[in-house]
Design a protein around this motif. Structure first.
Motif, PDB file in Angstrom:
ATOM      1  N   SER A  82       0.771  -1.219   0.196  1.00  0.00           N
ATOM      2  CA  SER A  82      -0.026   0.075  -0.134  1.00  0.00           C
ATOM      3  C   SER A  82       0.803   1.060  -0.068  1.00  0.00           C
ATOM      4  CB  SER A  82      -0.889   0.112   1.110  1.00  0.00           C
ATOM      5  OG  SER A  82      -0.222   0.121   2.346  1.00  0.00           O
ATOM      6  N   LEU A  83       0.321   2.382  -0.567  1.00  0.00           N
ATOM      7  CA  LEU A  83       1.098   3.623  -0.536  1.00  0.00           C
ATOM      8  C   LEU A  83       1.341   4.254   0.886  1.00  0.00           C
ATOM      9  CD1 LEU A  83       2.011   5.423  -2.502  1.00  0.00           C
ATOM     10  CD2 LEU A  83       0.013   6.734  -2.553  1.00  0.00           C
ATOM     11  N   SER A  84       0.195   3.888   1.937  1.00  0.00           N
ATOM     12  CA  SER A  84       0.513   4.567   3.068  1.00  0.00           C
ATOM     13  C   SER A  84       1.733   3.677   3.640  1.00  0.00           C
ATOM     14  CB  SER A  84      -0.733   4.282   3.924  1.00  0.00           C
ATOM     15  OG  SER A  84      -1.173   2.856   4.134  1.00  0.00           O
ATOM     16  N   TYR A  85       1.975   2.330   3.480  1.00  0.00           N
ATOM     17  CA  TYR A  85       3.038   1.468   4.055  1.00  0.00           C
ATOM     18  C   TYR A  85       4.186   2.094   3.568  1.00  0.00           C
ATOM     19  CZ  TYR A  85       5.841  -2.440   5.189  1.00  0.00           C
ATOM     20  OH  TYR A  85       6.847  -3.436   5.806  1.00  0.00           O
ATOM     21  N   PHE A  86       4.114   2.361   2.245  1.00  0.00           N
ATOM     22  CA  PHE A  86       5.366   3.211   1.447  1.00  0.00           C
ATOM     23  C   PHE A  86       5.849   4.302   1.937  1.00  0.00           C
ATOM     24  CE2 PHE A  86       7.098   5.728  -1.865  1.00  0.00           C
ATOM     25  CZ  PHE A  86       8.110   5.042  -2.349  1.00  0.00           C
ATOM     26  N   VAL A  87       4.819   5.296   2.152  1.00  0.00           N
ATOM     27  CA  VAL A  87       5.148   6.505   2.680  1.00  0.00           C
ATOM     28  C   VAL A  87       5.568   6.337   4.326  1.00  0.00           C
ATOM     29  CG1 VAL A  87       4.051   8.707   3.549  1.00  0.00           C
ATOM     30  CG2 VAL A  87       3.401   7.885   1.404  1.00  0.00           C
ATOM     31  N   GLY A  88       5.099   5.429   4.960  1.00  0.00           N
ATOM     32  CA  GLY A  88       5.689   5.045   6.466  1.00  0.00           C
ATOM     33  C   GLY A  88       7.188   4.948   6.217  1.00  0.00           C
ATOM     34  N   ALA A 128      21.237   4.463  16.740  1.00  0.00           N
ATOM     35  CA  ALA A 128      19.795   4.506  16.387  1.00  0.00           C
ATOM     36  C   ALA A 128      19.664   4.824  15.077  1.00  0.00           C
ATOM     37  CB  ALA A 128      18.892   5.600  17.439  1.00  0.00           C
ATOM     38  N   GLY A 129      20.187   5.751  14.375  1.00  0.00           N
ATOM     39  CA  GLY A 129      20.024   5.988  13.071  1.00  0.00           C
ATOM     40  C   GLY A 129      20.191   4.677  12.156  1.00  0.00           C
ATOM     41  N   PHE A 130      21.186   3.878  12.601  1.00  0.00           N
ATOM     42  CA  PHE A 130      21.690   2.477  11.589  1.00  0.00           C
ATOM     43  C   PHE A 130      20.296   1.527  12.017  1.00  0.00           C
ATOM     44  CE2 PHE A 130      23.046  -1.678  11.497  1.00  0.00           C
ATOM     45  CZ  PHE A 130      23.591  -1.612   9.953  1.00  0.00           C
ATOM     46  N   VAL A 131      19.918   1.587  13.127  1.00  0.00           N
ATOM     47  CA  VAL A 131      18.924   0.661  13.482  1.00  0.00           C
ATOM     48  C   VAL A 131      17.585   1.049  12.637  1.00  0.00           C
ATOM     49  CG1 VAL A 131      16.898   0.037  15.179  1.00  0.00           C
ATOM     50  CG2 VAL A 131      19.294  -0.095  15.687  1.00  0.00           C
ATOM     51  N   PHE A 132      17.147   2.525  12.674  1.00  0.00           N
ATOM     52  CA  PHE A 132      16.008   2.975  11.772  1.00  0.00           C
ATOM     53  C   PHE A 132      16.298   2.649  10.332  1.00  0.00           C
ATOM     54  CE2 PHE A 132      14.699   4.984  15.523  1.00  0.00           C
ATOM     55  CZ  PHE A 132      13.482   5.765  15.157  1.00  0.00           C
ATOM     56  N   GLY A 133      17.482   2.808   9.941  1.00  0.00           N
ATOM     57  CA  GLY A 133      18.070   2.261   8.699  1.00  0.00           C
ATOM     58  C   GLY A 133      17.512   1.116   8.315  1.00  0.00           C
ATOM     59  N   THR A 134      17.896   0.359   9.120  1.00  0.00           N
ATOM     60  CA  THR A 134      17.479  -1.293   8.997  1.00  0.00           C
ATOM     61  C   THR A 134      16.197  -1.467   8.940  1.00  0.00           C
ATOM     62  OG1 THR A 134      19.543  -1.862  10.391  1.00  0.00           O
ATOM     63  CG2 THR A 134      17.963  -3.433   9.972  1.00  0.00           C
ATOM     64  N   VAL A 135      15.405  -0.818   9.896  1.00  0.00           N
ATOM     65  CA  VAL A 135      13.851  -1.097   9.717  1.00  0.00           C
ATOM     66  C   VAL A 135      13.367  -0.556   8.370  1.00  0.00           C
ATOM     67  CG1 VAL A 135      12.042  -0.050  10.555  1.00  0.00           C
ATOM     68  CG2 VAL A 135      13.735  -1.025  12.177  1.00  0.00           C
ATOM     69  N   HIS A 136      14.033   0.728   7.868  1.00  0.00           N
ATOM     70  CA  HIS A 136      13.697   1.435   6.644  1.00  0.00           C
ATOM     71  C   HIS A 136      13.792   0.307   5.447  1.00  0.00           C
ATOM     72  CE1 HIS A 136      13.426   4.092   3.157  1.00  0.00           C
ATOM     73  NE2 HIS A 136      14.801   3.903   2.937  1.00  0.00           N
ATOM     74  N   ALA A 137      14.952  -0.354   5.527  1.00  0.00           N
ATOM     75  CA  ALA A 137      15.251  -1.445   4.612  1.00  0.00           C
ATOM     76  C   ALA A 137      14.422  -2.520   4.270  1.00  0.00           C
ATOM     77  CB  ALA A 137      16.970  -1.763   4.632  1.00  0.00           C
ATOM     78  N   GLY A 138      14.005  -3.001   5.911  1.00  0.00           N
ATOM     79  CA  GLY A 138      13.074  -4.077   5.908  1.00  0.00           C
ATOM     80  C   GLY A 138      11.735  -3.448   5.507  1.00  0.00           C
ATOM     81  N   ALA A 139      11.307  -2.447   5.739  1.00  0.00           N
ATOM     82  CA  ALA A 139      10.006  -1.902   5.219  1.00  0.00           C
ATOM     83  C   ALA A 139       9.847  -1.612   3.885  1.00  0.00           C
ATOM     84  CB  ALA A 139       9.559  -0.751   6.060  1.00  0.00           C
ATOM     85  N   VAL A 140      10.696  -0.760   3.312  1.00  0.00           N
ATOM     86  CA  VAL A 140      10.609  -0.407   2.061  1.00  0.00           C
ATOM     87  C   VAL A 140      11.347  -1.342   1.018  1.00  0.00           C
ATOM     88  CG1 VAL A 140      11.077   1.411   0.472  1.00  0.00           C
ATOM     89  CG2 VAL A 140      10.395   1.844   2.632  1.00  0.00           C
ATOM     90  N   GLY A 141      12.269  -1.990   1.385  1.00  0.00           N
ATOM     91  CA  GLY A 141      13.043  -2.922   0.590  1.00  0.00           C
ATOM     92  C   GLY A 141      12.511  -4.495   0.736  1.00  0.00           C
TER      93      GLY A 141
END
Length: 181
Positions: A82-88, A128-141
């Protein structure tokens, strides 16, 4: 054009993440004498790796904003979720970038952060930035789920283990503590 932007964005992300990982690992070893040769190696490469990682991360962020704009405005196809998941996922990536930038500022301008947090505490925002980046990679990638599960979780566990070893060594307890004389 949207396909080219997507490929460049994904390519930058695939270079940025391992570079950020190496920056974090070398940063953990950087100020702890107990790591010996690893500290020496980290002192040789940490700043250069971190600079490279931030340059590629900014490239990814710029391309990601452009790619996100193309998707949100309908000029590029929406992802399979979904687009909302993408934006998140983009918001989590933005949070990661913000934390990393603050961590870099804590290093470049330490007097800015005299009280209540010192520059070392601010620079530790990189974790913390790296952990957020990992979550970002898992969510969008999410098209990389086959890689994310077997690779990212163990790498985060390794970082946690090394951070624990550093904390123990700095407190004088554990396997890296100096021998009692």
């Amino acid at each position: 054009m949207s396909t080219l932007v997507w490929y460049l964005d994904r390519g930058a992300a695939l270079v940025a993440y391992p570079a950020l990982y190496l920056a974090v690992v070398s940063g953990i070893f950087y100020n702890t004498d107990a790591f010996g040769v690893l500290q020496t190696a980290a002192r040789r490469v940490h700043i250069e790796i971190s600079l490279f990682a931030m340059v590629v991360t900014f490239l990814h962020a710029g391309l990601g904003v452009l790619d996100g704009w193309l998707i949100v405005t309908g000029q590029a196809p929406e992802p399979a979720y979904s687009l909302s998941y993408f934006v998140g996922g983009l918001a989590v990536g933005g949070g990661s970038l913000l934390l990393l930038v603050v961590a870099v500022i804590g290093f470049l301008d330490p007097r800015r952060f005299d009280r209540p947090w010192g520059p070392r505490v601010v620079h530790s925002f990189a974790y913390a930035g790296f952990v957020f980046g990992t979550v970002h990679a898992g969510a969008v990638g999410t098209d990389l789920v086959a890689v994310i599960r077997p690779l990212l979780a163990p790498t985060l566990l390794f970082l946690g283990y090394v951070l624990l070893l550093r904390a123990l060594a700095n407190s004088g307890v554990g396997p890296l503590a100096p021998a009692a004389q």
